[in-house]
Design a protein around this motif. Structure first.
Motif, PDB file in Angstrom:
ATOM      1  N   UNK A 164      37.060  41.296  40.141  1.00 36.47           N
ATOM      2  CA  UNK A 164      36.723  40.650  38.853  1.00 36.47           C
ATOM      3  C   UNK A 164      37.073  41.491  37.638  1.00 36.47           C
ATOM      4  N   UNK A 165      37.578  40.805  36.621  1.00 37.54           N
ATOM      5  CA  UNK A 165      37.842  41.393  35.312  1.00 37.54           C
ATOM      6  C   UNK A 165      37.431  40.358  34.270  1.00 37.54           C
ATOM      7  N   UNK A 166      36.551  40.742  33.384  1.00 35.45           N
ATOM      8  CA  UNK A 166      35.981  39.824  32.389  1.00 35.45           C
ATOM      9  C   UNK A 166      35.319  38.627  33.054  1.00 35.45           C
ATOM     10  N   UNK A 167      34.695  38.877  34.207  1.00 34.15           N
ATOM     11  CA  UNK A 167      33.941  37.842  34.902  1.00 34.15           C
ATOM     12  C   UNK A 167      34.753  36.908  35.770  1.00 34.15           C
ATOM     13  N   UNK A 168      36.075  37.095  35.817  1.00 32.86           N
ATOM     14  CA  UNK A 168      36.949  36.226  36.614  1.00 32.86           C
ATOM     15  C   UNK A 168      37.776  37.092  37.560  1.00 32.86           C
ATOM     16  N   UNK A 169      37.913  36.644  38.812  1.00 32.46           N
ATOM     17  CA  UNK A 169      38.705  37.405  39.772  1.00 32.46           C
ATOM     18  C   UNK A 169      40.156  37.457  39.311  1.00 32.46           C
ATOM     19  N   UNK A 170      40.670  38.659  39.166  1.00 30.49           N
ATOM     20  CA  UNK A 170      42.026  38.892  38.679  1.00 30.49           C
ATOM     21  C   UNK A 170      42.839  39.539  39.793  1.00 30.49           C
ATOM     22  N   UNK A 171      43.903  38.876  40.213  1.00 31.15           N
ATOM     23  CA  UNK A 171      44.723  39.384  41.311  1.00 31.15           C
ATOM     24  C   UNK A 171      45.369  40.718  40.991  1.00 31.15           C
ATOM     25  N   UNK A 172      45.521  41.036  39.716  1.00 34.84           N
ATOM     26  CA  UNK A 172      46.171  42.283  39.310  1.00 34.84           C
ATOM     27  C   UNK A 172      45.213  43.248  38.603  1.00 34.84           C
ATOM     28  N   UNK A 173      43.914  43.066  38.784  1.00 33.20           N
ATOM     29  CA  UNK A 173      42.946  43.939  38.104  1.00 33.20           C
ATOM     30  C   UNK A 173      43.145  45.397  38.502  1.00 33.20           C
TER      31      UNK A 173
END
Length: 294
Positions: A164-173
């Motif tokens: 998660x990044x900013x509350x949303x799962x980010x494939x490239x976090x």
């Protein structure tokens, strides 16, 4: 407190709530048998401090306890003894339940391996306490906060690619996080763990070491990363163009070679704190302080 999802009709959230009414700072860790019974890691009303899945690693429980201790002791230990920090980022209860014990096993084993056998037992125990602390994050913001707070002491970063990044799962976090760190510290050891093969190329572009989570040789690959990149192996003296000029396996050899290498090599390693990190991996706190460049 380490608990299961349900005990005597009370679920883990209710238990955590009652415990924290009495002692708010006591960590409550949930260990479940399958992912369907777990709770979200970070929600507004969640009082569970960590979620893991029971696995077959022999030192699984010990790694949970060590991780709580590391998070509690890291601020004092970095300030007083310059203890190094490894940041581990993983949002999956399944994967962190497997990798956290594995990382602890490697760090402890490698720390023991480099201790001088002539030391007495008391000194060995004291030096083992100076091993790198492992700090775990489950999202981008937590990882970034840990990095910013302990930047002078960061020894290496091990990160998942998707979280998660900013509350949303980010494939490239994980890619974003490692790229940010690489821009500031160009030679920090970094490992990207991912089950998605296309992330290997992205890791090479950072650059960072890539290991496939589904690799059949995962334990050996983690072992080699710790040995080669985290300072537990030989110290390789290099020139600014990365060419090798000498190698030291022990502190005595290190002392001998450091007086022989060219000035360019000496400056190359000093400004990057390579000497301090390698010596600190051997728990020589006083010498590491003397060699450390702020």
């Amino acid at each position: 407190v380490i608990t299961m999802p349900y005990l005597g009709g009370m679920n883990a959230q209710e238990l955590a709530r009652e415990i924290k009414k009495i002692q708010p700072n006591i960590p409550v860790i949930l260990v479940a048998h399958n992912i369907q019974t777990t709770f979200p890691d970070k929600t507004k009303d969640n009082l569970i401090d960590g979620v893991f899945l029971w696995c077959c690693e022999a030192d699984f429980m010990m790694s949970l306890i060590k991780n709580v201790e590391d998070h509690r002791n890291v601020e004092a230990d970095t300030k007083k003894a310059m203890v190094r920090v490894i940041i581990y980022v993983e949002d999956s209860p399944y994967y962190r339940s497997f990798f956290l014990p594995l990382i602890y096993h490697e760090v402890v084993m490698q720390t023991q391996a480099v201790l001088d056998e002539s030391l007495n037992e008391r000194h060995r125990i004291l030096r083992m306490r100076a091993r790198p602390k492992i700090l775990m994050a489950t999202n981008y913001e937590e990882a970034f906060k840990l990095y910013e707070k302990y930047k002078p002491y960061v020894f290496g970063i091990i990160s998942d690619a998707r979280f998660p990044r900013r509350g949303i799962v980010d494939a490239d976090a994980g890619i974003r996080f490692l790229k940010h760190v690489r821009e500031e510290i160009h030679d920090l050891p970094m490992l990207l763990l991912s089950s998605e093969a296309e992330n290997r190329e992205k890791a090479e572009q950072i650059p960072a070491i890539f290991i496939d989570k589904d690799s059949t040789t995962i334990k050996e690959e983690i072992h080699q990363f710790c040995l080669t990149h985290l300072g537990f192996g030989d110290f390789v003296f290099r020139m600014p163009d990365e060419s090798q000029v000498a190698v030291a396996s022990t502190l005595r050899q290190f002392e001998e070679e450091i007086g022989k290498i060219p000035g360019e090599s000496l400056r190359y390693h000093i400004v990057r704190n390579h000497f301090s990190n390698w010596v600190m991996a051997r728990s020589e706190v006083t010498l590491a302080k003397a060699l450390h460049r702020d």
